[in-house]
Scaffold this active site. Structure first.
Site, PDB file in Angstrom:
ATOM      1  N   ILE A  66       0.860  -1.183   0.000  1.00  0.00           N
ATOM      2  CA  ILE A  66       0.000   0.000   0.000  1.00  0.00           C
ATOM      3  C   ILE A  66       0.894   1.231   0.000  1.00  0.00           C
ATOM      4  O   ILE A  66       1.902   1.286   0.710  1.00  0.00           O
ATOM      5  CB  ILE A  66      -0.965   0.007   1.207  1.00  0.00           C
ATOM      6  CG1 ILE A  66      -1.925   1.199   1.127  1.00  0.00           C
ATOM      7  CG2 ILE A  66      -0.216  -0.031   2.536  1.00  0.00           C
ATOM      8  CD1 ILE A  66      -3.080   1.122   2.125  1.00  0.00           C
TER       9      ILE A  66
ATOM     10  N   ILE B  14       4.934  -1.188   2.821  1.00  0.00           N
ATOM     11  CA  ILE B  14       4.578   0.204   2.598  1.00  0.00           C
ATOM     12  C   ILE B  14       5.360   0.725   1.400  1.00  0.00           C
ATOM     13  O   ILE B  14       6.588   0.638   1.364  1.00  0.00           O
ATOM     14  CB  ILE B  14       4.880   1.062   3.846  1.00  0.00           C
ATOM     15  CG1 ILE B  14       4.234   0.440   5.097  1.00  0.00           C
ATOM     16  CG2 ILE B  14       4.392   2.489   3.617  1.00  0.00           C
ATOM     17  CD1 ILE B  14       2.728   0.226   5.009  1.00  0.00           C
ATOM     18  N   LYS B  15       4.641   1.272   0.427  1.00  0.00           N
ATOM     19  CA  LYS B  15       5.286   1.785  -0.785  1.00  0.00           C
ATOM     20  C   LYS B  15       5.684   3.249  -0.583  1.00  0.00           C
ATOM     21  O   LYS B  15       4.853   4.090  -0.213  1.00  0.00           O
ATOM     22  CB  LYS B  15       4.354   1.666  -1.995  1.00  0.00           C
ATOM     23  CG  LYS B  15       4.121   0.240  -2.447  1.00  0.00           C
ATOM     24  CD  LYS B  15       3.221   0.177  -3.673  1.00  0.00           C
ATOM     25  CE  LYS B  15       3.977   0.428  -4.951  1.00  0.00           C
ATOM     26  NZ  LYS B  15       3.133   0.181  -6.159  1.00  0.00           N
ATOM     27  N   ILE B  16       6.948   3.511  -0.850  1.00  0.00           N
ATOM     28  CA  ILE B  16       7.502   4.860  -0.758  1.00  0.00           C
ATOM     29  C   ILE B  16       8.181   5.179  -2.083  1.00  0.00           C
ATOM     30  O   ILE B  16       8.989   4.377  -2.559  1.00  0.00           O
ATOM     31  CB  ILE B  16       8.518   4.963   0.399  1.00  0.00           C
ATOM     32  CG1 ILE B  16       7.828   4.675   1.741  1.00  0.00           C
ATOM     33  CG2 ILE B  16       9.192   6.328   0.420  1.00  0.00           C
ATOM     34  CD1 ILE B  16       8.773   4.629   2.928  1.00  0.00           C
TER      35      ILE B  16
END
Length: 370
Positions: A110, A141-143
């Site tokens: 996400i 977690i997408k960064i």
């Protein structure tokens, strides 16, 4: 598990197939579980465009939207609640894969709010908030790999949170991403965290490189330029894998590996082929390499199932030829740096636009449900 020979050949070659899509309808219909159990899919990626498309087809979200509307929830809090629920439920579907692979696969990603792409502190805060809200070990977690994103990646990894780094286009930025990951692991080690529980993938975007460079080659229009069409993206990704091999052979890495750290796997993203003149599986078949992920839209997944010609490792040993392709493109007067900088900028803008559409559609749904 899969009975399909093409997908099995990918798995045998060290490629994890993740689905680049998620929606409430996939979850409630059992479709997501089905592709996991029968189509060799071992993970899921999402992005703002995927959620915008999912919520625009909103029947399956109506009950939750009505509940949020009655509670007077703001549109930003509502989208946070809706998307984290989808990801939480998908994490539960894929938990058996996560357990069976020791955390390597069974992952659901996400992304932080794309409006924060150039804000380091805010990205870190939202990454932590998303991780807490989903509350599942197998979330990633997408960064984005923006300049501001790099220190955020380090900080979030240092917290022991697994990260999917997205929007990587250039080799230089990819090396910076790997460095950010290693720095995060080093900080986690200093804090006494268990490195074996921290995982990461680096999403190197593929098809958009060909789309932009092909456009410029068409504008040149010579036979030499035309002969280079459709070659840049695969060459770029192959050289990224060379960089990955180099970084994860260093003494710096070995000291972390000795304490249980996991390699940050290259993930081939944007693997749907945009040009109908090209093979619709080229960004899968031409990028087969050990310890990689290929996240596919369903159309590409079905094409691979139907006619993907998987012949094992298609990457190692190709580096000189790949470098020659990029050199030949540069000789045509096309700036690699200009292209990759543009693609990053456009990538952030596209996700921001999708997010704005999502917020607009959801606000209208919330207003209608009051």
């Amino acid at each position: 598990m899969t009975d399909n020979n093409n997908l099995q050949a990918l798995a045998n070659s060290g490629v994890s197939v993740w689905l680049d899509d998620l929606s409430r309808a996939r979850l409630t219909s059992g479709n997501l579980k089905d592709v996991m159990e029968n189509s060799g899919v071992v993970g899921v990626t999402t992005n703002p465009s995927i959620f915008q498309a999912a919520l625009s087809n909103g029947d399956s979200y109506a009950a939750q939207v009505a509940e949020l509307a009655q509670a007077g929830t703001s549109v930003d809090d509502a989208v946070f609640a809706i998307t984290t629920q989808d990801v939480r439920d998908a994490c539960d579907v894929f938990r058996p894969i996560y357990d069976a692979t020791g955390g390597k696969d069974g992952r659901v990603s996400i992304e932080v709010d794309p409006r924060l792409a150039h804000q380091e502190a805010e990205t870190i805060d939202q990454a932590k908030a998303l991780y807490a809200a989903v509350d599942r070990e197998n979330v990633m977690i997408k960064i984005p790999a923006t300049i501001a994103g790099l220190p955020a990646i380090t900080a979030v990894i240092a917290e022991g949170i697994s990260v999917n780094v997205t929007l990587i286009f250039s080799l230089e930025r990819y090396r910076a991403v790997m460095n950010a990951y290693l720095e995060g692991l080093e900080q986690a080690r200093e804090a006494g965290k268990d490195l074996s529980t921290i995982w990461s993938v680096a999403s190197f975007f593929v098809s958009r490189v060909d789309t932009e460079i092909d456009k410029r080659l068409d504008a040149i229009g010579t036979d030499e330029a035309t002969a280079l069409k459709g070659k840049a993206a695969v060459a770029n990704a192959r050289l990224a894998y060379q960089a990955y091999e180099e970084v994860f052979l260093t003494a710096r890495w070995e000291s972390l590996a000795a304490e249980g750290a996991n390699k940050q796997r290259p993930l081939w993203a944007s693997t749907g082929v945009k040009n109908p003149d090209y093979s619709d599986t080229m960004y899968v078949t031409d990028l087969v390499a050990d310890n990689t992920v290929n996240t596919m839209p369903e159309k590409t997944l079905q094409a691979v199932i139907d006619h993907g010609d998987i012949r094992g490792d298609a990457v190692t040993g190709t580096y000189a030829d790949a470098a020659a392709v990029l050199d030949d493109i540069a000789a045509q007067g096309i700036s690699y740096t200009e292209v990759t900088d543009l693609l990053e900028e456009e990538g952030v803008e596209k996700f921001e636009a999708s997010w704005a559409d999502l917020l607009g559609d959801l606000q209208a749904a919330l207003d209608a449900a009051k």
